[in-house]
Design a protein around this motif. Sequence first.
Motif, short mmCIF file in Angstrom:
data_model
loop_
_atom_site.label_atom_id
_atom_site.label_comp_id
_atom_site.label_asym_id
_atom_site.label_seq_id
_atom_site.Cartn_x
_atom_site.Cartn_y
_atom_site.Cartn_z
N LEU A 214 29.88 26.13 40.26
CA LEU A 214 31.27 25.86 41.08
C LEU A 214 31.47 24.39 40.74
O LEU A 214 30.62 23.37 40.36
N ALA A 215 32.70 23.89 41.20
CA ALA A 215 33.21 22.34 41.09
C ALA A 215 32.07 21.33 41.72
O ALA A 215 31.52 21.68 42.85
N ARG A 216 31.83 20.49 41.14
CA ARG A 216 31.04 19.29 41.66
C ARG A 216 29.37 19.91 41.76
O ARG A 216 28.80 19.07 42.47
N SER A 217 29.07 21.02 41.19
CA SER A 217 27.64 21.30 41.09
C SER A 217 26.96 20.56 40.12
O SER A 217 25.67 20.43 40.14
N GLY A 218 27.28 19.67 39.17
CA GLY A 218 26.67 18.81 38.45
C GLY A 218 26.30 19.38 36.98
O GLY A 218 25.36 19.12 36.43
N LYS A 219 27.20 20.11 36.43
CA LYS A 219 27.05 20.82 35.18
C LYS A 219 26.81 19.89 34.14
O LYS A 219 25.86 19.92 33.23
N THR A 220 27.86 18.85 34.00
CA THR A 220 27.67 17.98 33.05
C THR A 220 26.70 17.18 32.89
O THR A 220 25.95 16.90 32.01
N VAL A 221 26.10 16.54 34.31
CA VAL A 221 24.88 15.84 34.20
C VAL A 221 23.59 16.51 33.82
O VAL A 221 22.66 16.03 33.12
N PHE A 222 23.70 17.74 34.39
CA PHE A 222 22.52 18.85 33.90
C PHE A 222 22.50 18.83 32.46
O PHE A 222 21.31 18.56 31.91
N ILE A 223 23.30 19.31 31.72
CA ILE A 223 23.11 19.45 30.23
C ILE A 223 22.71 18.10 29.52
O ILE A 223 21.97 17.96 28.63
N THR A 224 23.43 16.85 30.01
CA THR A 224 23.26 15.55 29.31
C THR A 224 21.77 15.21 29.44
O THR A 224 21.12 14.91 28.35
N SER A 225 21.22 15.30 30.69
CA SER A 225 19.69 15.05 31.03
C SER A 225 18.94 15.95 30.32
O SER A 225 17.81 15.47 29.73
N LEU A 226 19.14 17.24 30.19
CA LEU A 226 18.39 18.27 29.70
C LEU A 226 18.08 17.90 28.26
O LEU A 226 17.06 17.86 27.74
N VAL A 227 19.41 17.55 27.50
CA VAL A 227 19.32 17.33 26.23
C VAL A 227 18.57 16.31 26.08
O VAL A 227 17.67 15.83 24.91
N SER B 116 28.73 10.47 24.82
CA SER B 116 29.60 9.59 25.70
C SER B 116 29.14 9.97 27.23
O SER B 116 29.08 8.91 27.76
N HIS B 117 28.53 11.11 27.41
CA HIS B 117 28.13 11.57 28.60
C HIS B 117 26.92 10.58 29.00
O HIS B 117 26.66 10.07 30.17
N LEU B 118 26.12 10.65 28.15
CA LEU B 118 24.71 9.88 28.18
C LEU B 118 25.07 8.17 28.52
O LEU B 118 24.33 7.61 29.21
N SER B 119 25.90 7.66 27.74
CA SER B 119 26.34 6.44 27.73
C SER B 119 26.84 6.05 29.06
O SER B 119 26.50 5.13 29.76
N GLU B 120 27.84 7.08 29.69
CA GLU B 120 28.39 6.80 30.93
C GLU B 120 27.08 6.77 32.06
O GLU B 120 27.21 6.10 33.23
N LEU B 121 26.06 7.72 31.84
CA LEU B 121 25.09 7.76 32.94
C LEU B 121 23.78 6.60 32.94
O LEU B 121 23.40 6.22 33.95
N THR B 122 23.67 6.10 31.44
CA THR B 122 22.67 5.19 31.33
C THR B 122 23.27 3.69 31.09
O THR B 122 22.11 2.94 30.54
N GLY B 123 24.53 3.59 30.88
CA GLY B 123 24.90 2.30 30.40
C GLY B 123 24.61 1.08 31.34
O GLY B 123 24.36 1.32 32.39
N PRO B 124 25.16 0.07 31.17
CA PRO B 124 25.03 -1.22 32.03
C PRO B 124 25.79 -1.10 33.22
O PRO B 124 25.26 -1.53 34.50
N GLU B 125 26.76 -0.28 33.29
CA GLU B 125 27.59 0.22 34.54
C GLU B 125 27.74 1.69 34.76
O GLU B 125 28.62 2.31 34.51
N PRO B 126 26.48 2.36 35.17
CA PRO B 126 26.66 3.73 35.13
C PRO B 126 27.29 4.12 36.06
O PRO B 126 27.57 3.68 37.10
N HIS B 127 28.06 5.66 35.68
CA HIS B 127 28.86 6.23 36.69
C HIS B 127 28.60 7.73 36.21
O HIS B 127 28.76 8.07 34.92
N TRP B 128 29.21 8.67 36.97
CA TRP B 128 29.29 10.06 36.96
C TRP B 128 30.21 10.32 36.04
O TRP B 128 31.56 10.12 36.24
N PRO B 129 29.96 11.24 34.92
CA PRO B 129 31.29 11.71 33.96
C PRO B 129 32.07 12.41 34.73
O PRO B 129 31.85 13.33 35.73
N ASP B 130 33.05 12.88 34.03
CA ASP B 130 34.21 13.91 34.57
C ASP B 130 33.74 15.28 34.49
O ASP B 130 32.51 15.68 33.80
N SER B 131 34.38 15.98 35.52
CA SER B 131 33.75 17.63 35.77
C SER B 131 34.06 18.36 34.60
O SER B 131 35.22 18.14 33.78
#
Length: 471
Positions: free
Chosen positions: A37-50, A90-105
């Motif tokens: 469900l919303a804000r459970s971290g699906k995008t971050v999970f897939i990005t980090s898993l890959v 793009s999601h990996l760049s958002e999480l690990t770039g110079p100014e990291p931030h959480w990607p959109d849901s």
Amino acid sequence: MVISSLADSLVRGVESVGDRVSEAFFEPVIRLGVTGLARSGKTVFITSLVANLLDRGRMTGLVAQQEGRINAAYLQPQPDDTVPRFDYESHLSELTGPEPHWPDSTRAVSELRLSFKARPAGLLAGLQGPRTVHLDIVDYPGEWLLDLALLDKSYEEWSQETLARIETRAEAAEFLQTVQSVDPAGAHDEPAAQALAVAFTAYLNTAREAGFYDCTPGRFLLPGDLAGSPVLTFAPLPISGPSRRRTLQREMERRYEAYKSRVVKPFFRDHFARIDRQVVLMDALGAIHKGPQAVEDMRRAMADILSAFRPGRNAWLSQLLLGKRVERILFAATKADHLHHLQHPRLTAIMEALTRDARDRASFAGAETAALSLASLRATTEEMRSHNGSELPCVRGALLDSGKPAAFYPGELPDDPSHLLSPARNGASTWLDDDYGFMAFAPANLTLRPGDGPPHIRLDRAAQFLIGDRL
């Protein structure tokens, strides 16, 4: 139309059998569904898993990696030409770039294919060379999954259940007032129908923000290109008995049935019915922070989510003849890095208790289930702090709203999960003994060594349960 529909079904069936034959005998394909469900971290999970399956230095819990049997892993074009690609880079760049931030849901279905060259284990290791195993990761919103329960409900049943469930909720007051102003048996009036749909959509969004998880239909929250269409312009009405032609009730009923046939069924047929492994992500800490009502609502949502699955074992012959079943389901509490590791066993125990009903039903049907706590991307470090003569296990990270570093102690989770679940089941409005804090952290700045993926907590154990037996 009937002949065309039958022909289309026959073509789909032939193509499906052909795909299953290829998967069973040549290059195995694991279709992993990722939802929550919303804000459970699906995008971050897939990005980090890959990222961690491509660079496996932190994946010591994946047995095939331990044994050195994975020769290579690489991204390939996804097999479904009409499904958007998961934007991993793009999601990996958002999480690990110079100014990291959480990607959109997650807002729609997306897919990514990761392929492995791996040597088989056991007796076959000396007889066969490396083989190719494909992992197709399908990302979809959990709100859409809850819609599958609508397939077995009539408009009258859905209306009665929805209105009974929300009648005491403050968030629904404006919508309920709008409902009282219309006559379901009166003539259909399009402005009145639109006003009902707008008020109902506003309620669903407000309820989700307040921590409720039973917010269906899910496309009202994530409409995409269906926004404003008649298929999303309906709402529950207080009705009893059959409807008459050209009434508001009849038109709402017609649109509800169109929603099931035009939106829910295609999602089930094209995406969900083809999944054979599934991970369900839950923000259990966020629900605990919101209170007993949110915890009980989450427990019910998990039971509803599992009712949509076809759990069971996927023997190769049953795949060819009957289609796929979900044979492994992982329920994962995310954001474990918001707690000191001393409390992780308690969070896992709460997760197991929250999903007990759902896991029992899946196990009875022959599926393997597991529950654990994890952090897809670790955003904090741990430290002990002295307070009133005792040591408190804290976590430290950068605050999401300000970026300032802060140490945080969220409170001590109970040893016995029933201390949380019993008040939740009994309708308590607040926790009696404790308040459980929650703080949003930003992703940390990372410096990764060659061969290492992003830091995580138990992502390797999750991967082992979900795909380890097939590598």
